[in-house]
Design an enzyme around this catalytic site. Sequence first.
Site, PDB file in Angstrom:
ATOM      1  CB  SER A  70      74.557  29.727  52.097  1.00  0.00           C
ATOM      2  OG  SER A  70      74.954  30.952  51.506  1.00  0.00           O
ATOM      3  CE  LYS A  71      67.023  28.228  50.241  1.00  0.00           C
ATOM      4  NZ  LYS A  71      66.251  28.421  51.442  1.00  0.00           N
TER       5      LYS A  71
END
Length: 492
Positions: A257-258
Amino acid sequence: MSAPDASSPAPSPSVRVRFAPSPTGFLHVGGARTALFNWLFARHHGGKFFLRIEDTDRSRSTDAAIEAILDGLTWLGLDWDAWEKSPGPGPVRQTERLALYQFKARQLLDEGKAYRCYCPAEELDARRKAALARGEVPKYDGRCRAVAEADESRPFALRFKTPQEGETVVDDLVKGRIVFENRQLDDLIILRSDQSPTYNFCVVVDDVDMAITHVIRGDDHLNNTPRQIQLYRALDFPLPRFGHLSMILGSDKARLSKRHGATSVQTYRDMGYLPEALVNYLVRLGWSHGDQEVFTREELIAKFSLDNLTASAAVFSLEKLQWLNATYLKTVEPKSIAPLVQDLLAKRGAGDAASPGRIEEVFLAHRERSKTLVDIADAVMMYVPGQRVIDAEAEKKFLTAPALPALGRVHTLLRDAPFTKDAHEHLFATLMTETGQKMATLAQPLRVALTGRSVSPGIYDVLRLLGKDEALARIESAIRLIEGGSTAHAPS
Ligand code: GLU
Protein backbone atom coordinates in the site's frame (compact mmCIF):
# COMPACT_ATOMS: atom_id res chain seq x y z
CA MET A 1 19.82 -28.13 -20.48
CA SER A 2 16.26 -29.12 -21.26
CA ALA A 3 14.51 -28.03 -24.43
CA PRO A 4 12.65 -24.76 -23.83
CA ASP A 5 9.12 -25.32 -22.59
CA ALA A 6 9.12 -28.96 -23.55
CA SER A 7 6.49 -29.58 -20.90
CA SER A 8 4.19 -26.67 -21.80
CA PRO A 9 1.00 -27.33 -23.66
CA ALA A 10 0.95 -26.35 -27.32
CA PRO A 11 -0.26 -22.79 -28.02
CA SER A 12 -4.01 -22.54 -28.18
CA PRO A 13 -5.33 -19.61 -30.24
CA SER A 14 -8.70 -20.07 -28.59
CA VAL A 15 -7.40 -18.52 -25.36
CA ARG A 16 -9.47 -15.44 -24.48
CA VAL A 17 -8.62 -13.44 -21.40
CA ARG A 18 -9.37 -10.01 -20.05
CA PHE A 19 -8.16 -7.36 -17.65
CA ALA A 20 -11.16 -5.85 -15.95
CA PRO A 21 -10.19 -2.88 -13.79
CA SER A 22 -12.64 -0.83 -11.79
CA PRO A 23 -11.64 2.75 -12.63
CA THR A 24 -11.54 4.15 -9.12
CA GLY A 25 -7.93 5.35 -9.10
CA PHE A 26 -4.56 5.09 -10.79
CA LEU A 27 -3.22 1.85 -12.27
CA HIS A 28 -1.84 -0.01 -9.25
CA VAL A 29 1.26 -2.16 -9.74
CA GLY A 30 -0.83 -5.15 -8.62
CA GLY A 31 -3.36 -4.41 -11.35
CA ALA A 32 -0.57 -3.95 -13.87
CA ARG A 33 0.81 -7.37 -12.93
CA THR A 34 -2.63 -8.94 -13.41
CA ALA A 35 -2.88 -7.25 -16.81
CA LEU A 36 0.63 -8.42 -17.70
CA PHE A 37 -0.01 -12.07 -16.84
CA ASN A 38 -3.22 -12.04 -18.88
CA TRP A 39 -1.49 -10.29 -21.76
CA LEU A 40 1.45 -12.70 -21.77
CA PHE A 41 -0.85 -15.69 -21.59
CA ALA A 42 -2.86 -14.43 -24.57
CA ARG A 43 0.22 -13.49 -26.60
CA HIS A 44 1.92 -16.80 -25.84
CA HIS A 45 -1.07 -18.64 -27.23
CA GLY A 46 -1.85 -16.24 -30.06
CA GLY A 47 -5.20 -15.69 -28.32
CA LYS A 48 -7.10 -12.55 -27.35
CA PHE A 49 -6.54 -10.08 -24.53
CA PHE A 50 -9.46 -7.75 -23.85
CA LEU A 51 -9.74 -4.69 -21.67
CA ARG A 52 -13.01 -4.20 -19.83
CA ILE A 53 -13.70 -1.17 -17.72
CA GLU A 54 -15.92 -2.12 -14.79
CA ASP A 55 -17.47 1.27 -14.21
CA THR A 56 -20.99 0.44 -13.06
CA ASP A 57 -20.28 1.93 -9.64
CA ARG A 58 -20.66 5.46 -10.90
CA SER A 59 -20.05 7.09 -7.55
CA ARG A 60 -16.50 5.69 -7.49
CA SER A 61 -15.58 5.55 -11.17
CA THR A 62 -13.95 8.52 -12.87
CA ASP A 63 -12.87 9.36 -16.39
CA ALA A 64 -9.49 10.41 -15.03
CA ALA A 65 -9.00 6.89 -13.65
CA ILE A 66 -9.95 5.36 -17.01
CA GLU A 67 -7.39 7.63 -18.69
CA ALA A 68 -4.74 6.64 -16.14
CA ILE A 69 -5.39 2.94 -16.73
CA LEU A 70 -5.26 3.21 -20.52
CA ASP A 71 -2.21 5.40 -20.30
CA GLY A 72 -0.41 3.03 -17.92
CA LEU A 73 -1.16 -0.05 -20.02
CA THR A 74 -0.04 1.72 -23.19
CA TRP A 75 3.19 2.84 -21.55
CA LEU A 76 3.86 -0.75 -20.43
CA GLY A 77 3.23 -1.92 -23.98
CA LEU A 78 0.24 -4.09 -22.99
CA ASP A 79 -1.94 -3.61 -26.04
CA TRP A 80 -5.45 -4.97 -25.96
CA ASP A 81 -7.50 -6.52 -28.74
CA ALA A 82 -10.74 -5.13 -30.03
CA TRP A 83 -13.60 -7.33 -28.95
CA GLU A 84 -15.43 -8.75 -31.97
CA LYS A 85 -18.79 -7.34 -30.83
CA SER A 86 -17.45 -3.87 -29.99
CA PRO A 87 -18.16 -1.04 -32.38
CA GLY A 88 -14.54 0.18 -32.13
CA PRO A 89 -11.08 -0.67 -30.84
CA GLY A 90 -11.60 0.97 -27.43
CA PRO A 91 -12.10 -0.99 -24.23
CA VAL A 92 -15.43 -2.57 -23.34
CA ARG A 93 -17.29 -0.37 -20.86
CA GLN A 94 -19.87 -1.85 -18.56
CA THR A 95 -21.93 1.33 -18.36
CA GLU A 96 -22.60 0.91 -22.08
CA ARG A 97 -24.01 -2.54 -21.51
CA LEU A 98 -26.64 -1.97 -18.83
CA ALA A 99 -29.53 -3.12 -21.03
CA LEU A 100 -27.88 -6.53 -21.45
CA TYR A 101 -27.46 -7.04 -17.69
CA GLN A 102 -31.08 -6.03 -17.12
CA PHE A 103 -32.22 -8.39 -19.83
CA LYS A 104 -30.20 -11.29 -18.43
CA ALA A 105 -31.47 -10.64 -14.90
CA ARG A 106 -35.06 -10.70 -16.16
CA GLN A 107 -34.30 -13.91 -18.02
CA LEU A 108 -33.17 -15.56 -14.79
CA LEU A 109 -36.39 -14.31 -13.15
CA ASP A 110 -38.49 -15.79 -15.95
CA GLU A 111 -36.66 -19.09 -15.62
CA GLY A 112 -37.34 -19.21 -11.91
CA LYS A 113 -33.65 -18.84 -11.09
CA ALA A 114 -34.10 -15.41 -9.55
CA TYR A 115 -36.91 -13.86 -7.50
CA ARG A 116 -38.29 -10.47 -6.56
CA CYS A 117 -37.21 -9.22 -3.17
CA TYR A 118 -39.43 -6.54 -1.65
CA CYS A 119 -37.50 -6.12 1.59
CA PRO A 120 -36.86 -2.38 2.12
CA ALA A 121 -33.23 -1.33 2.46
CA GLU A 122 -33.70 -0.10 6.05
CA GLU A 123 -35.15 -3.42 7.09
CA LEU A 124 -32.29 -5.36 5.49
CA ASP A 125 -29.88 -3.07 7.23
CA ALA A 126 -31.56 -3.60 10.62
CA ARG A 127 -31.50 -7.39 10.16
CA ARG A 128 -27.86 -7.25 9.14
CA LYS A 129 -26.96 -5.29 12.26
CA ALA A 130 -28.94 -7.64 14.47
CA ALA A 131 -27.09 -10.63 12.99
CA LEU A 132 -23.78 -8.95 13.62
CA ALA A 133 -24.85 -8.17 17.20
CA ARG A 134 -25.63 -11.88 17.70
CA GLY A 135 -22.13 -12.67 16.42
CA GLU A 136 -23.48 -14.25 13.21
CA VAL A 137 -22.30 -13.70 9.66
CA PRO A 138 -25.07 -11.58 8.11
CA LYS A 139 -26.91 -13.29 5.31
CA TYR A 140 -30.21 -12.68 3.59
CA ASP A 141 -32.76 -15.00 5.19
CA GLY A 142 -34.46 -15.81 1.90
CA ARG A 143 -37.89 -14.66 3.09
CA CYS A 144 -38.95 -13.27 -0.33
CA ARG A 145 -38.18 -16.62 -1.99
CA ALA A 146 -41.55 -17.65 -0.66
CA VAL A 147 -43.55 -14.69 -1.99
CA ALA A 148 -45.67 -16.25 -4.71
CA GLU A 149 -47.51 -13.22 -6.10
CA ALA A 150 -45.55 -10.79 -8.24
CA ASP A 151 -46.36 -7.20 -7.42
CA GLU A 152 -44.46 -4.91 -9.75
CA SER A 153 -46.14 -1.80 -8.38
CA ARG A 154 -43.92 -2.04 -5.29
CA PRO A 155 -40.17 -1.46 -5.50
CA PHE A 156 -38.24 -4.72 -5.68
CA ALA A 157 -34.76 -6.00 -6.35
CA LEU A 158 -33.98 -9.22 -8.17
CA ARG A 159 -32.16 -11.82 -6.15
CA PHE A 160 -30.41 -14.89 -7.45
CA LYS A 161 -31.61 -18.19 -5.97
CA THR A 162 -28.24 -19.46 -4.85
CA PRO A 163 -28.24 -23.22 -4.21
CA GLN A 164 -28.09 -23.77 -0.46
CA GLU A 165 -27.03 -27.40 -0.47
CA GLY A 166 -23.78 -28.96 -1.48
CA GLU A 167 -20.48 -27.40 -2.30
CA THR A 168 -18.95 -25.24 -4.98
CA VAL A 169 -15.47 -26.26 -5.97
CA VAL A 170 -13.01 -23.80 -7.43
CA ASP A 171 -10.33 -25.72 -9.27
CA ASP A 172 -7.85 -22.90 -9.23
CA LEU A 173 -4.90 -22.74 -11.60
CA VAL A 174 -2.72 -21.12 -8.95
CA LYS A 175 -4.12 -22.20 -5.61
CA GLY A 176 -5.40 -25.65 -6.40
CA ARG A 177 -8.76 -27.02 -5.28
CA ILE A 178 -10.78 -24.80 -2.96
CA VAL A 179 -14.15 -25.92 -1.62
CA PHE A 180 -16.92 -23.51 -0.53
CA GLU A 181 -20.05 -24.59 1.35
CA ASN A 182 -23.09 -23.39 -0.58
CA ARG A 183 -25.04 -22.67 2.59
CA GLN A 184 -22.59 -19.87 3.24
CA LEU A 185 -23.49 -18.19 -0.03
CA ASP A 186 -26.02 -15.40 0.04
CA ASP A 187 -28.95 -14.96 -2.34
CA LEU A 188 -27.13 -12.32 -4.28
CA ILE A 189 -28.97 -9.22 -5.51
CA ILE A 190 -28.40 -9.13 -9.25
CA LEU A 191 -30.56 -6.11 -10.10
CA ARG A 192 -31.26 -3.37 -7.58
CA SER A 193 -34.68 -1.74 -7.30
CA ASP A 194 -33.41 1.18 -9.39
CA GLN A 195 -32.62 -1.33 -12.17
CA SER A 196 -28.87 -1.03 -11.68
CA PRO A 197 -27.08 -4.39 -11.97
CA THR A 198 -24.62 -5.52 -9.32
CA TYR A 199 -20.95 -6.22 -9.58
CA ASN A 200 -20.71 -10.04 -9.61
CA PHE A 201 -23.59 -10.33 -12.04
CA CYS A 202 -22.06 -7.92 -14.57
CA VAL A 203 -18.73 -9.74 -14.39
CA VAL A 204 -20.32 -13.07 -15.23
CA VAL A 205 -22.63 -11.76 -17.94
CA ASP A 206 -19.64 -10.10 -19.58
CA ASP A 207 -17.27 -13.04 -19.21
CA VAL A 208 -19.95 -15.23 -20.79
CA ASP A 209 -20.69 -12.75 -23.57
CA MET A 210 -17.00 -12.26 -24.31
CA ALA A 211 -16.44 -16.02 -24.20
CA ILE A 212 -13.59 -15.65 -21.72
CA THR A 213 -11.72 -18.93 -21.30
CA HIS A 214 -9.44 -18.05 -18.37
CA VAL A 215 -10.18 -15.62 -15.55
CA ILE A 216 -6.85 -14.59 -14.09
CA ARG A 217 -7.16 -12.00 -11.34
CA GLY A 218 -6.10 -11.05 -7.83
CA ASP A 219 -7.00 -13.40 -4.99
CA ASP A 220 -8.97 -10.61 -3.35
CA HIS A 221 -11.71 -11.87 -5.71
CA LEU A 222 -11.52 -15.50 -4.62
CA ASN A 223 -14.62 -15.17 -2.42
CA ASN A 224 -16.59 -13.93 -5.41
CA THR A 225 -15.73 -16.99 -7.44
CA PRO A 226 -18.21 -19.53 -5.96
CA ARG A 227 -21.00 -16.96 -6.42
CA GLN A 228 -19.89 -16.37 -9.98
CA ILE A 229 -19.67 -20.10 -10.66
CA GLN A 230 -23.31 -20.45 -9.60
CA LEU A 231 -24.26 -17.64 -11.95
CA TYR A 232 -22.42 -19.34 -14.82
CA ARG A 233 -24.44 -22.47 -14.16
CA ALA A 234 -27.67 -20.51 -14.06
CA LEU A 235 -26.78 -18.90 -17.39
CA ASP A 236 -26.01 -22.38 -18.79
CA PHE A 237 -22.50 -21.51 -19.78
CA PRO A 238 -19.40 -23.67 -19.34
CA LEU A 239 -17.04 -22.45 -16.67
CA PRO A 240 -13.79 -20.72 -17.59
CA ARG A 241 -10.63 -21.76 -15.77
CA PHE A 242 -9.92 -19.54 -12.77
CA GLY A 243 -6.50 -18.49 -11.54
CA HIS A 244 -6.17 -16.27 -8.49
CA LEU A 245 -2.89 -14.43 -8.10
CA SER A 246 -1.46 -13.90 -4.66
CA MET A 247 -1.27 -10.34 -3.46
CA ILE A 248 1.87 -8.28 -3.69
CA LEU A 249 3.20 -7.50 -0.22
CA GLY A 250 5.36 -4.73 1.21
CA SER A 251 8.63 -5.46 3.01
CA ASP A 252 6.73 -5.94 6.31
CA LYS A 253 4.59 -8.65 4.65
CA ALA A 254 1.45 -6.49 4.78
CA ARG A 255 -0.44 -5.95 1.53
CA LEU A 256 1.42 -3.43 -0.62
CA SER A 257 0.00 0.00 0.00
CA LYS A 258 0.96 3.64 -0.18
CA ARG A 259 2.73 3.51 3.13
CA HIS A 260 5.33 1.19 1.58
CA GLY A 261 6.05 3.74 -1.16
CA ALA A 262 4.76 4.31 -4.65
CA THR A 263 2.07 1.88 -5.81
CA SER A 264 1.03 3.52 -9.05
CA VAL A 265 2.51 2.68 -12.42
CA GLN A 266 2.42 6.37 -13.30
CA THR A 267 4.66 7.19 -10.34
CA TYR A 268 7.26 4.67 -11.47
CA ARG A 269 7.24 6.28 -14.87
CA ASP A 270 7.76 9.68 -13.21
CA MET A 271 10.57 8.21 -11.11
CA GLY A 272 12.38 7.33 -14.34
CA TYR A 273 11.81 3.60 -14.67
CA LEU A 274 11.79 2.05 -18.11
CA PRO A 275 8.58 0.26 -19.04
CA GLU A 276 10.61 -2.84 -20.01
CA ALA A 277 12.26 -2.90 -16.61
CA LEU A 278 8.95 -2.55 -14.77
CA VAL A 279 7.41 -5.30 -16.91
CA ASN A 280 10.40 -7.54 -16.22
CA TYR A 281 10.16 -6.71 -12.52
CA LEU A 282 6.41 -7.33 -12.27
CA VAL A 283 6.53 -10.63 -14.09
CA ARG A 284 8.90 -12.04 -11.52
CA LEU A 285 6.44 -11.14 -8.74
CA GLY A 286 4.61 -14.43 -8.89
CA TRP A 287 6.08 -16.13 -11.95
CA SER A 288 9.45 -17.73 -12.57
CA HIS A 289 11.38 -19.54 -15.22
CA GLY A 290 14.23 -21.34 -13.52
CA ASP A 291 16.42 -18.70 -11.93
CA GLN A 292 16.41 -16.36 -14.93
CA GLU A 293 15.91 -12.73 -13.88
CA VAL A 294 16.25 -10.68 -17.06
CA PHE A 295 13.96 -11.41 -19.99
CA THR A 296 13.26 -9.67 -23.25
CA ARG A 297 9.60 -9.21 -24.06
CA GLU A 298 9.86 -11.85 -26.78
CA GLU A 299 11.36 -14.30 -24.31
CA LEU A 300 8.58 -13.61 -21.85
CA ILE A 301 5.95 -14.28 -24.48
CA ALA A 302 7.71 -17.47 -25.53
CA LYS A 303 8.27 -18.76 -22.01
CA PHE A 304 5.17 -17.61 -20.15
CA SER A 305 2.98 -20.35 -18.81
CA LEU A 306 0.40 -20.46 -16.04
CA ASP A 307 2.13 -23.58 -14.72
CA ASN A 308 4.91 -21.48 -13.29
CA LEU A 309 2.79 -19.07 -11.26
CA THR A 310 3.69 -19.17 -7.60
CA ALA A 311 0.98 -19.57 -4.99
CA SER A 312 2.89 -17.71 -2.27
CA ALA A 313 2.67 -13.95 -2.04
CA ALA A 314 5.49 -11.92 -3.57
CA VAL A 315 7.27 -9.12 -1.75
CA PHE A 316 7.87 -5.88 -3.60
CA SER A 317 11.49 -4.75 -3.53
CA LEU A 318 12.44 -1.33 -4.82
CA GLU A 319 16.12 -2.31 -4.72
CA LYS A 320 15.51 -5.14 -7.14
CA LEU A 321 13.47 -2.92 -9.44
CA GLN A 322 16.30 -0.38 -9.36
CA TRP A 323 18.83 -3.06 -10.14
CA LEU A 324 16.77 -4.24 -13.11
CA ASN A 325 16.30 -0.69 -14.32
CA ALA A 326 20.03 -0.02 -14.11
CA THR A 327 20.63 -3.27 -16.00
CA TYR A 328 18.25 -2.21 -18.76
CA LEU A 329 19.81 1.26 -18.95
CA LYS A 330 23.17 -0.34 -19.73
CA THR A 331 21.87 -2.09 -22.83
CA VAL A 332 18.86 -0.13 -24.04
CA GLU A 333 18.96 1.42 -27.50
CA PRO A 334 19.97 5.08 -26.80
CA LYS A 335 17.56 6.41 -29.42
CA SER A 336 14.61 4.94 -27.56
CA ILE A 337 15.33 6.75 -24.33
CA ALA A 338 15.52 10.30 -25.70
CA PRO A 339 11.72 10.80 -25.89
CA LEU A 340 11.26 9.34 -22.40
CA VAL A 341 13.85 11.72 -20.95
CA GLN A 342 12.31 14.57 -22.91
CA ASP A 343 8.95 13.80 -21.26
CA LEU A 344 10.56 13.94 -17.83
CA LEU A 345 12.24 17.24 -18.69
CA ALA A 346 8.96 18.64 -20.01
CA LYS A 347 7.33 17.82 -16.65
CA ARG A 348 9.98 20.04 -15.03
CA GLY A 349 9.22 22.81 -17.49
CA ALA A 350 12.50 22.16 -19.30
CA GLY A 351 11.18 20.38 -22.39
CA ASP A 352 13.47 22.32 -24.70
CA ALA A 353 16.61 22.02 -22.57
CA ALA A 354 18.21 19.51 -24.94
CA SER A 355 17.77 18.00 -28.38
CA PRO A 356 17.27 14.22 -28.75
CA GLY A 357 20.84 13.97 -30.04
CA ARG A 358 22.17 15.80 -27.03
CA ILE A 359 20.17 13.57 -24.66
CA GLU A 360 21.68 10.52 -26.35
CA GLU A 361 25.18 11.93 -25.92
CA VAL A 362 24.65 12.61 -22.23
CA PHE A 363 22.97 9.22 -21.82
CA LEU A 364 25.95 7.38 -23.31
CA ALA A 365 28.30 9.10 -20.89
CA HIS A 366 26.06 8.51 -17.86
CA ARG A 367 24.27 5.19 -18.43
CA GLU A 368 26.84 3.12 -16.51
CA ARG A 369 26.31 5.04 -13.29
CA SER A 370 22.60 5.77 -13.57
CA LYS A 371 19.73 3.92 -11.96
CA THR A 372 16.82 5.77 -13.52
CA LEU A 373 15.92 8.13 -16.32
CA VAL A 374 15.57 10.82 -13.68
CA ASP A 375 19.34 10.44 -13.16
CA ILE A 376 19.73 10.96 -16.91
CA ALA A 377 17.41 13.97 -16.92
CA ASP A 378 19.41 15.44 -14.00
CA ALA A 379 22.60 14.84 -15.96
CA VAL A 380 21.18 16.53 -19.06
CA MET A 381 20.28 19.56 -16.97
CA MET A 382 23.68 19.60 -15.30
CA TYR A 383 25.37 20.38 -18.63
CA VAL A 384 22.96 23.17 -19.54
CA PRO A 385 24.82 26.51 -19.21
CA GLY A 386 24.07 28.12 -15.90
CA GLN A 387 22.36 24.99 -14.50
CA ARG A 388 25.15 23.47 -12.44
CA VAL A 389 24.22 23.14 -8.76
CA ILE A 390 27.13 22.43 -6.46
CA ASP A 391 26.56 19.71 -3.91
CA ALA A 392 27.31 21.15 -0.45
CA GLU A 393 29.38 18.22 0.73
CA ALA A 394 31.40 18.02 -2.46
CA GLU A 395 32.08 21.74 -2.19
CA LYS A 396 33.23 21.48 1.41
CA LYS A 397 35.53 18.59 0.65
CA PHE A 398 37.06 19.57 -2.67
CA LEU A 399 36.58 23.26 -3.41
CA THR A 400 39.16 24.37 -0.86
CA ALA A 401 42.08 26.77 -0.88
CA PRO A 402 44.71 24.05 -1.59
CA ALA A 403 42.88 23.25 -4.86
CA LEU A 404 43.20 26.83 -6.12
CA PRO A 405 46.61 26.73 -7.83
CA ALA A 406 45.79 23.63 -9.88
CA LEU A 407 42.34 24.95 -10.84
CA GLY A 408 43.90 28.22 -11.95
CA ARG A 409 46.48 26.35 -13.98
CA VAL A 410 43.86 24.07 -15.61
CA HIS A 411 41.91 27.15 -16.54
CA THR A 412 44.88 28.73 -18.29
CA LEU A 413 45.88 25.54 -20.08
CA LEU A 414 42.31 24.81 -21.20
CA ARG A 415 41.89 28.34 -22.42
CA ASP A 416 45.05 28.31 -24.47
CA ALA A 417 45.06 24.76 -25.87
CA PRO A 418 42.81 23.33 -28.59
CA PHE A 419 39.63 21.90 -27.08
CA THR A 420 40.19 18.24 -28.03
CA LYS A 421 40.58 15.03 -26.07
CA ASP A 422 44.23 14.68 -27.19
CA ALA A 423 45.01 18.18 -26.04
CA HIS A 424 43.27 17.54 -22.73
CA GLU A 425 45.23 14.37 -22.13
CA HIS A 426 48.40 16.26 -22.84
CA LEU A 427 47.29 19.04 -20.53
CA PHE A 428 46.80 16.72 -17.60
CA ALA A 429 50.10 14.96 -18.25
CA THR A 430 51.80 18.37 -18.07
CA LEU A 431 49.94 19.20 -14.90
CA MET A 432 50.87 15.93 -13.20
CA THR A 433 54.53 16.55 -13.97
CA GLU A 434 54.33 20.15 -12.79
CA THR A 435 52.58 19.42 -9.51
CA GLY A 436 53.74 15.87 -8.79
CA GLN A 437 50.08 15.05 -8.04
CA LYS A 438 48.12 12.05 -9.31
CA MET A 439 45.30 12.42 -11.84
CA ALA A 440 42.69 11.50 -9.21
CA THR A 441 43.89 14.24 -6.87
CA LEU A 442 43.90 16.80 -9.63
CA ALA A 443 40.64 15.71 -11.19
CA GLN A 444 38.43 15.75 -8.11
CA PRO A 445 38.27 19.53 -7.48
CA LEU A 446 37.94 20.03 -11.22
CA ARG A 447 35.09 17.51 -11.35
CA VAL A 448 33.22 19.39 -8.63
CA ALA A 449 33.93 22.69 -10.36
CA LEU A 450 32.62 21.36 -13.68
CA THR A 451 29.67 19.25 -12.56
CA GLY A 452 28.92 20.28 -8.99
CA ARG A 453 29.26 16.62 -8.00
CA SER A 454 32.02 14.40 -6.68
CA VAL A 455 30.95 11.53 -8.97
CA SER A 456 30.65 11.95 -12.73
CA PRO A 457 31.78 10.41 -15.98
CA GLY A 458 35.47 10.81 -16.85
CA ILE A 459 36.78 14.36 -16.99
CA TYR A 460 37.39 14.20 -20.74
CA ASP A 461 33.76 13.24 -21.36
CA VAL A 462 32.59 15.99 -19.05
CA LEU A 463 34.74 18.56 -20.83
CA ARG A 464 33.47 17.42 -24.21
CA LEU A 465 29.85 17.61 -23.09
CA LEU A 466 30.29 21.06 -21.58
CA GLY A 467 32.23 22.69 -24.36
CA LYS A 468 35.03 25.18 -23.89
CA ASP A 469 33.16 28.33 -22.84
CA GLU A 470 30.98 26.66 -20.26
CA ALA A 471 33.89 24.63 -18.86
CA LEU A 472 35.98 27.76 -18.44
CA ALA A 473 33.06 29.69 -16.93
CA ARG A 474 32.47 26.94 -14.37
CA ILE A 475 36.13 26.79 -13.35
CA GLU A 476 36.17 30.57 -12.96
CA SER A 477 33.07 30.52 -10.80
CA ALA A 478 34.52 27.72 -8.63
CA ILE A 479 37.71 29.74 -8.16
CA ARG A 480 35.64 32.77 -7.14
CA LEU A 481 33.69 30.61 -4.76
CA ILE A 482 36.85 29.30 -3.07
CA GLU A 483 38.38 32.76 -2.92
CA GLY A 484 35.19 34.23 -1.50
CA GLY A 485 35.01 31.42 1.05
CA SER A 486 38.68 31.67 2.07
CA THR A 487 38.43 35.46 2.43
CA ALA A 488 35.34 35.04 4.56
CA HIS A 489 37.06 32.53 6.79
CA ALA A 490 40.49 34.11 6.85
CA PRO A 491 41.64 35.29 10.28
CA SER A 492 41.38 39.08 10.52
N1 GLU B 1 -13.06 -5.06 -11.41
C1 GLU B 1 -12.29 -5.90 -10.56
C2 GLU B 1 -11.14 -5.13 -9.95
O1 GLU B 1 -10.81 -4.07 -10.43
C3 GLU B 1 -11.74 -7.12 -11.27
C4 GLU B 1 -12.78 -8.15 -11.51
C5 GLU B 1 -12.33 -9.39 -12.19
O2 GLU B 1 -11.19 -9.46 -12.68
O3 GLU B 1 -13.11 -10.31 -12.22
O4 GLU B 1 -10.59 -5.55 -8.98
